[in-house]
Structures are given as structure tokens and as C-alpha cells.
Scaffold this motif. Structure first.
Motif, short mmCIF file in Angstrom:
data_model
loop_
_atom_site.label_atom_id
_atom_site.label_comp_id
_atom_site.label_asym_id
_atom_site.label_seq_id
_atom_site.Cartn_x
_atom_site.Cartn_y
_atom_site.Cartn_z
N ASP A 129 0.96 -1.22 -0.24
CA ASP A 129 -0.58 -0.02 -0.26
C ASP A 129 0.85 0.82 0.00
OD1 ASP A 129 -2.66 -1.05 0.16
OD2 ASP A 129 -1.95 -1.62 2.09
N MET A 130 1.85 0.73 0.75
CA MET A 130 2.76 2.81 0.41
C MET A 130 3.77 3.06 -0.27
SD MET A 130 3.58 2.70 4.78
CE MET A 130 3.39 1.74 5.50
N ARG A 131 4.14 1.42 -1.04
CA ARG A 131 5.02 1.54 -2.03
C ARG A 131 4.41 1.69 -3.37
NH1 ARG A 131 6.04 -4.29 -1.08
NH2 ARG A 131 5.38 -5.78 -3.04
N ARG A 132 2.76 1.31 -2.84
CA ARG A 132 2.44 1.55 -4.73
C ARG A 132 2.03 3.21 -4.91
NH1 ARG A 132 -2.77 -1.07 -3.89
NH2 ARG A 132 -3.13 0.38 -2.54
N ASP A 133 2.43 4.31 -4.57
CA ASP A 133 2.12 5.28 -4.71
C ASP A 133 3.66 6.08 -4.57
OD1 ASP A 133 -0.08 5.36 -5.04
OD2 ASP A 133 -1.01 5.41 -3.07
N LEU A 134 4.46 5.09 -3.89
CA LEU A 134 5.87 5.68 -4.18
C LEU A 134 6.67 6.18 -5.09
CD1 LEU A 134 8.15 6.58 -1.80
CD2 LEU A 134 8.76 4.70 -2.28
N THR A 135 7.50 7.42 -5.43
CA THR A 135 7.84 7.63 -6.56
C THR A 135 9.55 8.16 -5.54
OG1 THR A 135 6.89 8.78 -7.67
CG2 THR A 135 8.90 9.30 -8.33
N VAL A 136 11.06 7.21 -6.09
CA VAL A 136 11.91 6.52 -6.19
C VAL A 136 12.93 7.23 -7.30
CG1 VAL A 136 13.96 5.65 -5.41
CG2 VAL A 136 12.08 5.10 -4.98
N THR A 137 12.83 9.05 -7.22
CA THR A 137 14.48 9.20 -8.44
C THR A 137 15.50 9.84 -7.91
OG1 THR A 137 12.96 11.43 -7.46
CG2 THR A 137 12.25 10.03 -8.94
N TYR A 138 16.22 10.49 -9.16
CA TYR A 138 17.64 10.49 -8.14
C TYR A 138 17.39 11.75 -8.32
CZ TYR A 138 20.08 6.15 -10.68
OH TYR A 138 20.45 4.91 -10.24
N SER A 139 18.58 12.27 -7.34
CA SER A 139 18.51 14.04 -7.25
C SER A 139 18.97 14.86 -8.41
CB SER A 139 19.54 14.22 -6.47
OG SER A 139 19.68 15.75 -6.12
N SER A 140 17.90 15.93 -8.40
CA SER A 140 18.27 16.57 -9.81
C SER A 140 18.79 17.57 -9.89
CB SER A 140 16.84 17.38 -10.69
OG SER A 140 16.57 17.96 -9.71
N LEU A 141 19.42 18.16 -8.12
CA LEU A 141 19.97 19.64 -7.70
C LEU A 141 22.03 19.12 -7.42
CD1 LEU A 141 18.29 20.71 -5.10
CD2 LEU A 141 17.93 21.53 -7.39
N GLY A 142 22.71 18.53 -7.75
CA GLY A 142 23.78 17.40 -8.78
C GLY A 142 24.77 18.98 -7.43
N ALA A 143 25.65 19.04 -7.35
CA ALA A 143 26.59 19.77 -6.66
C ALA A 143 25.98 21.09 -6.08
CB ALA A 143 27.81 20.71 -7.76
N ASP A 144 24.70 21.51 -6.71
CA ASP A 144 24.28 22.65 -5.65
C ASP A 144 22.83 22.42 -4.63
OD1 ASP A 144 25.42 24.57 -7.40
OD2 ASP A 144 24.27 24.66 -9.33
N THR A 145 23.18 21.14 -4.30
CA THR A 145 22.46 20.68 -3.12
C THR A 145 21.43 21.08 -2.41
OG1 THR A 145 22.16 18.18 -4.30
CG2 THR A 145 20.64 18.85 -2.52
N GLY A 146 23.31 21.59 -1.51
CA GLY A 146 24.12 22.22 -0.74
C GLY A 146 23.18 23.51 -0.63
N LEU A 147 23.94 24.51 -1.31
CA LEU A 147 23.04 25.80 -1.79
C LEU A 147 21.91 25.88 -1.65
CD1 LEU A 147 25.52 28.10 -1.69
CD2 LEU A 147 25.50 27.33 -4.60
N LEU A 148 21.20 24.97 -2.64
CA LEU A 148 19.95 25.69 -2.55
C LEU A 148 18.76 25.17 -1.89
CD1 LEU A 148 19.10 24.10 -6.30
CD2 LEU A 148 19.16 26.48 -5.53
N GLY A 149 19.71 24.20 -0.97
CA GLY A 149 18.84 23.22 0.75
C GLY A 149 18.83 24.51 1.58
N ALA A 150 20.17 24.94 1.36
CA ALA A 150 20.67 26.06 2.46
C ALA A 150 19.95 27.53 1.90
CB ALA A 150 22.04 26.81 2.25
N ALA A 151 18.96 27.96 0.83
CA ALA A 151 18.21 28.81 0.26
C ALA A 151 17.53 28.17 0.74
CB ALA A 151 18.47 28.58 -1.66
N ALA A 152 16.40 27.53 0.73
CA ALA A 152 15.36 26.50 1.15
C ALA A 152 14.75 27.32 2.54
CB ALA A 152 14.97 25.12 0.76
N LEU A 153 16.16 25.91 3.05
CA LEU A 153 16.08 26.41 4.54
C LEU A 153 15.89 27.98 4.74
CD1 LEU A 153 16.54 25.84 7.92
CD2 LEU A 153 18.84 26.49 6.96
N ALA A 154 16.12 29.02 4.50
CA ALA A 154 15.95 30.87 4.91
C ALA A 154 14.65 30.64 4.02
CB ALA A 154 17.24 31.88 3.84
#
Lengths: 319, 319
Positions: free
Chosen positions: A285-310
């Protein structure tokens, strides 16, 4: 420059800074080596200079989000200690940077920031329930449940690399036994590859015994070319990853699991084994609606994450 | 009767109802057998009668909280199906009860209600980050993170009994492999005890081979009296429980883990093994501030959890 924030990605090697707009658009960026050997005050100085650089035209009301290696206490803005910044202990980073810049500062560990970045700007954009796994030398990540970061009583939670997968499994660098990281991280894959290399009877048995550098990319490539030893290593790592994703599915009922980090980038083999194993450890029931993907942010994940946080912490000032 | 709610604890055997005040004081209670063999509409009728009984003097604005076995969808108020209520499938419980009573109805699974009950009325009163584990024939529970129930995209999350502890471990009744429940639940302890009983060479080897009923209480008592086979079973169960509590600690950084249910009540042996193992699977920073306690709500956990749910969902009407 309203509707933007200043983002800092503090890493063991470099400090990266950017002005980021509401849509995750990076308007200006700068970086400097971290050089943590000079002590934490010197690093703070560099951070402050970078904020001045990218934020030269930004109103003093534009806030700053900082993604940092942990463990850290996001409530008090203190880095407790961190293997990636040797010698740092109980560093009141938010206080130091806020005094030097006059700006409002939010701090979170890089794994939690990654989850925010994926939810606000990445491959799980707009999603309220997601698990982010950063597969690098170690394994970090973060979790968002009902739109809110899961970080617990002291903000130390979501150590998603350090959940037990095999209670009598190998020892982990964290001191625990049988963690996901002890199977599926860069160092765990290297450990297994080195064991194979030193015990294999000559290099005819496996490419891994050829004497080269044994990082995850090499092992994955050998597995892809049919090397049985390399494939066994990637299979073990992928099975552990799949078991953990299954456990996170049953705990969080997320709509998305996002996998990022250097080890996720070595090819499809690891994720293929994970996808095959995951159903053995999760409810249909839970895995049926689950999407498993790769990150699309690459090397900017931390930077964009810090922006999202702010943006999230200071939404009234930045809207 | 302002400042109170109506609570329903729907179980496989009995339906229990109560009027509950703001402090978790049970002002009036009633119960009936569930008799689910008569079909779900007959059960709903009994539930409606009980609401009429305990709520005879309660204003129509007094809302109802229902704790039910899951899996269920709390957003739509639908029981998807549940092993404890045979034949139920996609039952729109909230719609049915709300139409029959005219009252506002909130629905959650009993494990999640247990977490709310512990946080609002139980041994973790006032706590914003807690994990509740209900050790019975199966293992359920719930999680509260930053004051909010962790239930995920479809409300199916917090299946804390079904997290992998040993990825190559025994099969679980849920179909998965190596779940906590497959080690530390009532049925798992009984499975191990029956295996010992049938393979032991006569009853001199272990009390468990005496031919009696082999529920967790019997195995725990035998372990306490020095029976080595019984102790090995309790140790295995306790180690799995400790590993899981360690994993939940690293994921949720909770201030409290509350352990309830019949199997938790069989004595200290199980928890002793759990407490010994837990440090091997958790960070010292997070376990240092963690309190692990038994549930203080006992048989009223479901009822008080349902009350907590109604107070939280309809706080404007009940304040």
C-alpha cells in the motif's frame, strides 16, 4: 533584490555562497577554500566576506541560510562538532555570522538542507512527504513529514545513514553496528573492494585486484562489465539500500524518495539492486504510490537547500 | 459538558466508548462486543449507540475521536482493510458515523492514537518528539515529531513494527523479511518457544517443553527463573527491540520512547536486553537525553488516544 536569500554551503573543502531567488534561480555565486586548519574564526571571516560579496547589493533584510556538516543544534545555531571541520566544538556559528553581517541567519545540517532543497527546488518539488538520501563517502540525508523537517528534540535527527539494517552486521564508523552506511556508502564499498583485492588470487580473478584506486565508481564500472566480485559488492550495497528505503517507506509513507550524492552517480547498478530488494521490506500500500528518483540538484544541493531553509525560516521577510 | 470529547476505541473484540475531559479524565464509559461477523454496518450501529450512551448529555458540538485498527486513511476517514475486522474493505467509517450522529468525527489508527494519548495524557505528557511502541501479538505504534503525528502522504506511515532489523532475518506476517515484529512480537516469541518445545529433548532441557501454552508471559517467566532456552528467546527479542529503538533514536531524535502493550507487561527481562543493545545502534548525543519508559495508560491507551485525537483535530470547538 527582494524575494531572494543568501545561501551558504559550508563544506570541508570549500565554502560556496550564492544569492538565490524564489524559484531556486542562482543569481550570483562565489566560493573560497574552507581551510579549516586556520581555526573556526578564520572560516567565519571567509564566510562573512562571501556574504558581503554575493550580497553586496542585497538589502540588510535579506536573510542567510547556512548548510553545514553536523551534528549541529539548529535551535541554538551551534555546531556541536564535525568530522569534516576538525577542531570545531560548540561553535556558535549563527551568533558569529549574524553579529558580523547584521543579517538573520538560519542553520541546518547539510542532509536536512538537501531534503528542503529537493522539496522546494528539486526533483520532489512541492512534495510534503519525502526522504532524501545523500550517498557519498558517508550517508546523510533528511526527511520531510507533512511539510515539516523531521529533526527531533535537539535537531539531531534524520541520521538516515545510521539506521540498523543488519543487527549483527559490520561495524560502522559511527561506532554502531550494521548501519546502512556500513553497507552502501563510499567507504563501505571501498572496504569490500579492498578486501577482495587483497584476498583475490591474482588479477585474473577480478579487475579489482589490478592495483588501482578502488572507489565506488571503479567498483560499479567493474560490476557493469561483468566482474563477479564487483557485482557481489554492488549487490550487497544495493540490497542494504533497498532494505533501508523499504524501512523508510513503512515509517514515513513518503510520496518520494530522492537519492543523491556521488555514490548515487556511479551508474544504475546500485539502484537496480535497491529497487529489487525494496519490496521485500515494505508494504505494498505504501510503495505503490512511492516515486524513487535521483536528485536533480547535483553539486548545488547544499546551496539550494540552504536557500530553501532561509526562505522557510524567514518567509515573512522574503515574500 | 464543554471541554470534553467522545472517544471510541474500536477493537477486534470490543468497542469501548467514553466521554473524556481536557485532562484525560474519563467522565463516563461504556462498551459492547464488536461482533464483526455481523458485517461492518452492524458494528457501526453499535458504535453509534455507544456514542449516544456516553454522549447523551453532550452538546452536538462535542466531537468524536475513533481509534481503529489499520491500515486506514485518516484523510478520507476510510478503513482500507484490517486483519482485526475480517471482511472490512474500504469502509467509509467517518462518513457513516458522522451521518448517524451529526457529530464531527476524526479517525486514526490505534498505534498513532496511542502516541497522541501518551503525548497528551500519558507518560510522555507535553512531549513534542516521541516514539510509541505497542508490543502485542503484533507490533504497532506511532511517532510524533515537532508536535505533529508522522503519518505520511496517505496517513499509512509509522508502521514501527515493520522496519527491517535484519535484512536476512525471519519472514514476517506482513510478507516482509526481518521486521522488528518478526523478532519481538507476541507471535514471534511464541514461534521461537514452540520451536524450542518441539525440538527440545524432553522437558528436562527447558520448562518450555512442558506442554503448556507458550505465550510471551510464560516464556518471560521461564527466562526469569533461569531457563536458558527461554532466556535465549527473550534475549533475541530484546536485542531486536533495542536495535529498533536505536534506529528510531537516530531517525527521530525523540526525547521519549514509550513502550506499551501486553508483551511489554511480561516483566523487565525484555526491556533489559533492549536497553543493553540500544547503545550499539544509536548516537551518544541522541540517546543521552532520551527517556525510555513503559506506557502509563494501560488498557485505556486507545481510548485516551482517540480523545487526544479529537481534542487536536477539533481544538477550536473543544477549548
Amino acid at each position: 533584490m527582494s524575494g531572494s536569500v543568501i545561501a551558504i554551503d559550508l563544506g570541508g573543502t570549500n565554502i560556496r555562497a550564492a544569492i538565490v531567488g524564489r524559484d531556486g534561480d542562482i543569481l550570483r555565486r562565489a566560493s573560497m577554500p574552507t581551510d579549516s586548519a586556520d581555526g573556526h574564526l578564520a572560516v567565519v571571516d571567509r564566510m562573512v566576506r562571501l556574504i558581503g560579496d554575493v550580497g553586496a547589493e542585497a538589502d540588510i533584510q535579506v536573510p542567510v541560510g547556512i548548510a553545514s556538516p553536523g551534528p549541529l543544534d539548529p535551535r541554538t545555531g551551534t555546531i556541536l562538532y564535525t568530522p569534516n571541520l576538525p577542531g570545531w566544538r560548540d561553535v556558535p556559528l549563527v551568533d558569529l555570522v549574524s553579529r558580523a553581517t547584521g543579517r538573520r541567519i538560519a542553520l541546518q545540517n547539510d542532509g536536512n538542507c538537501g531534503a528542503l532543497g529537493e522539496a522546494d527546488f528539486g526533483s520532489a518539488r512541492g512534495v510534503d512527504n519525502l526522504v532524501y538520501l545523500a550517498l557519498g563517502t558517508g550517508i546523510g540525508g533528511g526527511v520531510i513529514s507533512s511539510g515539516v523537517l523531521v529533526d527531533g528534540a535537539r535537531g539531531l535527527g534524520a541520521e538516515v545513514g545510521h539506521v540498523v539494517i543488519a543487527m549483527d552486521g559490520p561495524r560502522c564508523t559511527c561506532g554502531s553496528v550494521g548501519c546502512l552506511e556500513a553497507f552502501a556508502s563510499g567507504w563501505a564499498i571501498r572496504r569490500d573492494a579492498e578486501l577482495v583485492a587483497t584476498t583475490a588470487d591474482g588479477d585474473r580473478m577480478t579487475e579489482l585486484a589490478g592495483g588501482g584506486e578502488l572507489h565506488a565508481g571503479v567498483v560499479a564500472a567493474a560490476a557493469d562489465s561483468g566482474d563477479p566480485a564487483a557485482n557481489a559488492i554492488m549487490r550487497r550495497a544495493g540490497r542494504a539500500l533497498g532494505a533501508a528505503i523499504g524501512a523508510f517507506t513503512n515509517i514515513f509513507n513518503p510520496s518520494n524518495v530522492v537519492v543523491g550524492g556521488g555514490v548515487a552517480g556511479v551508474g544504475e547498478t546500485l539502484m537496480q539492486h535497491a529497487r529489487e530488494t525494496m519490496p521485500q521490506h515494505s508494504f505494498v500500500d505504501m510503495r505503490r504510490d512511492l516515486t524513487v528518483t535521483y536528485s536533480s540538484l547535483g553539486a548545488d544541493t547544499g546551496l539550494l537547500g540552504a536557500a530553501a531553509l532561509a526562505f522557510r525560516e524567514f518567509s515573512s521577510e522574503t515574500r
